[in-house]
Design a protein around this motif. Structure first.
Motif, PDB file in Angstrom:
ATOM      1  N   TYR A 161       0.944  -1.204  -0.058  1.00  0.00           N
ATOM      2  CA  TYR A 161      -0.037   0.052  -0.045  1.00  0.00           C
ATOM      3  C   TYR A 161       0.999   1.252   0.074  1.00  0.00           C
ATOM      4  CZ  TYR A 161      -3.419  -3.423   1.540  1.00  0.00           C
ATOM      5  OH  TYR A 161      -4.167  -4.624   1.719  1.00  0.00           O
ATOM      6  N   ILE A 181      -3.712   4.978  -1.265  1.00  0.00           N
ATOM      7  CA  ILE A 181      -4.471   5.555  -0.218  1.00  0.00           C
ATOM      8  C   ILE A 181      -4.063   7.310  -0.252  1.00  0.00           C
ATOM      9  CG2 ILE A 181      -5.448   5.542   2.226  1.00  0.00           C
ATOM     10  CD1 ILE A 181      -4.623   2.768   2.352  1.00  0.00           C
ATOM     11  N   TYR A 199      -8.437   4.670  -2.432  1.00  0.00           N
ATOM     12  CA  TYR A 199      -9.171   4.940  -1.295  1.00  0.00           C
ATOM     13  C   TYR A 199      -8.548   6.310  -1.040  1.00  0.00           C
ATOM     14  CZ  TYR A 199     -11.166   4.423   3.424  1.00  0.00           C
ATOM     15  OH  TYR A 199     -11.750   4.714   4.483  1.00  0.00           O
ATOM     16  N   CYS A 201      -8.841   9.096   2.657  1.00  0.00           N
ATOM     17  CA  CYS A 201      -9.134   9.329   4.087  1.00  0.00           C
ATOM     18  C   CYS A 201      -8.811  10.617   4.634  1.00  0.00           C
ATOM     19  CB  CYS A 201      -9.039   7.974   4.923  1.00  0.00           C
ATOM     20  SG  CYS A 201      -7.167   7.627   5.034  1.00  0.00           S
ATOM     21  N   SER A 206      -5.834   7.074   9.799  1.00  0.00           N
ATOM     22  CA  SER A 206      -7.005   6.611   9.386  1.00  0.00           C
ATOM     23  C   SER A 206      -6.703   5.562   8.213  1.00  0.00           C
ATOM     24  CB  SER A 206      -7.902   7.707   8.796  1.00  0.00           C
ATOM     25  OG  SER A 206      -8.600   8.549   9.588  1.00  0.00           O
ATOM     26  N   ALA A 207      -5.647   5.877   7.541  1.00  0.00           N
ATOM     27  CA  ALA A 207      -5.452   4.968   6.392  1.00  0.00           C
ATOM     28  C   ALA A 207      -4.756   3.855   6.935  1.00  0.00           C
ATOM     29  CB  ALA A 207      -4.244   5.768   5.496  1.00  0.00           C
ATOM     30  N   GLU A 209      -5.615   2.193   9.901  1.00  0.00           N
ATOM     31  CA  GLU A 209      -6.561   1.537  10.384  1.00  0.00           C
ATOM     32  C   GLU A 209      -7.367   0.868   9.202  1.00  0.00           C
ATOM     33  OE1 GLU A 209      -6.884   0.663  13.311  1.00  0.00           O
ATOM     34  OE2 GLU A 209      -6.177   2.469  14.763  1.00  0.00           O
ATOM     35  N   TYR A 210      -7.609   1.481   8.128  1.00  0.00           N
ATOM     36  CA  TYR A 210      -8.366   0.962   6.923  1.00  0.00           C
ATOM     37  C   TYR A 210      -7.756  -0.439   6.478  1.00  0.00           C
ATOM     38  CZ  TYR A 210      -9.738   0.281   2.185  1.00  0.00           C
ATOM     39  OH  TYR A 210     -10.223  -0.249   1.008  1.00  0.00           O
ATOM     40  N   ILE A 213      -7.934  -3.227   9.278  1.00  0.00           N
ATOM     41  CA  ILE A 213      -9.204  -3.776   9.318  1.00  0.00           C
ATOM     42  C   ILE A 213      -9.190  -4.681   7.933  1.00  0.00           C
ATOM     43  CG2 ILE A 213     -11.766  -3.447   8.868  1.00  0.00           C
ATOM     44  CD1 ILE A 213     -11.181  -0.949  10.727  1.00  0.00           C
ATOM     45  N   TYR A 214      -8.912  -4.131   6.608  1.00  0.00           N
ATOM     46  CA  TYR A 214      -8.861  -4.810   5.378  1.00  0.00           C
ATOM     47  C   TYR A 214      -8.350  -6.186   5.534  1.00  0.00           C
ATOM     48  CZ  TYR A 214      -8.668  -5.966   0.388  1.00  0.00           C
ATOM     49  OH  TYR A 214      -8.512  -6.675  -0.787  1.00  0.00           O
TER      50      TYR A 214
END
Length: 218
Positions: A161, A181, A199, A201, A206-207, A209-210, A213-214
């Motif tokens: 990422y 991101i 994506y 944010c 926040s990135a 955390e995304y 979770i993913y």
């Protein structure tokens, strides 16, 4: 080959705020060459691009760009540590990310300045690789710096990422086969980022955390 995901971070506008150091360096260069200085807004609109592109876009004749860069770099060298801070949530983002991912930095700053800066800010230890402008022939938006970072830590693009605040980060990521991101805490509008990123944010934490979770759900 690591099975951990890899998260690559841009610096300016993503993890750090070095606006004052950059803008003041530009002001010094224009003043020394007796040219009318551009506005802060104009300078900020090009942050993230290589210095050659920035000065050229701000009206500096091609034959003088190297001279402007020399003045800028000397002023920046003297002031960048005192005039650069972590963005809100940046330390938390890197700390959380380090718990489940391999981390790297891909920036258009030189890797020398970047490493010293990251050490001064207390987060260099989290990164396995730092790729700067001086490490590549073709900077972002070319994929070369991202691909070089992935190679250095033996990581795959499909499990990586790129977090950044400009379309250049997203375009480099896309060309490298990496999920991009965009974060709106930097120098580009949300609208432009949404046109370029996979994506979007508000900030680096926040990135992260995304991504966390993913990865848990996948």
């Amino acid at each position: 080959m690591s099975f951990k995901p890899t998260i690559l971070f841009d610096l300016d506008g993503t993890l750090i705020d070095s606006t004052d150091a950059i803008v003041n360096g530009f002001y010094k260069a224009f003043k020394e060459h007796n040219l009318a200085k551009p506005s802060k807004e104009q300078i900020c609109s090009f942050i993230g691009h290589p210095l050659e592109y920035m000065f050229g876009s701000l009206g500096v004749p091609n034959h003088l760009i190297s001279n402007f860069i020399a003045v800028y770099k000397e002023d920046y060298r003297q002031n960048y540590l005192a005039q650069t801070t972590l963005l809100p949530g940046a330390f938390e983002a890197v700390n959380i990310a380090s718990e489940f991912a391999n981390l790297g930095v891909v920036t258009t700053k030189t890797s020398l300045y970047s490493k010293i800066l990251l050490e001064n800010l207390g987060i260099l230890k989290y990164f396995s690789v730092v790729i700067g402008r001086d490490d590549v022939i073709n900077p972002k938006p070319d994929p070369e710096p991202i691909l070089k970072a992935l190679k250095a830590i033996n990581a795959t693009a499909s499990n990586a990422y790129m977090i950044g605040d400009t379309p250049m980060d997203a375009k480099a990521a896309k060309s490298a086969g990496v999920f991009s991101i965009g974060v709106t805490c930097g120098y580009e509008s949300k609208k432009i980022l949404e046109l370029n990123c996979d994506y979007v944010c508000c900030d680096a934490v926040s990135a992260v955390e995304y991504i966390k979770i993913y990865k848990q759900q996948s």
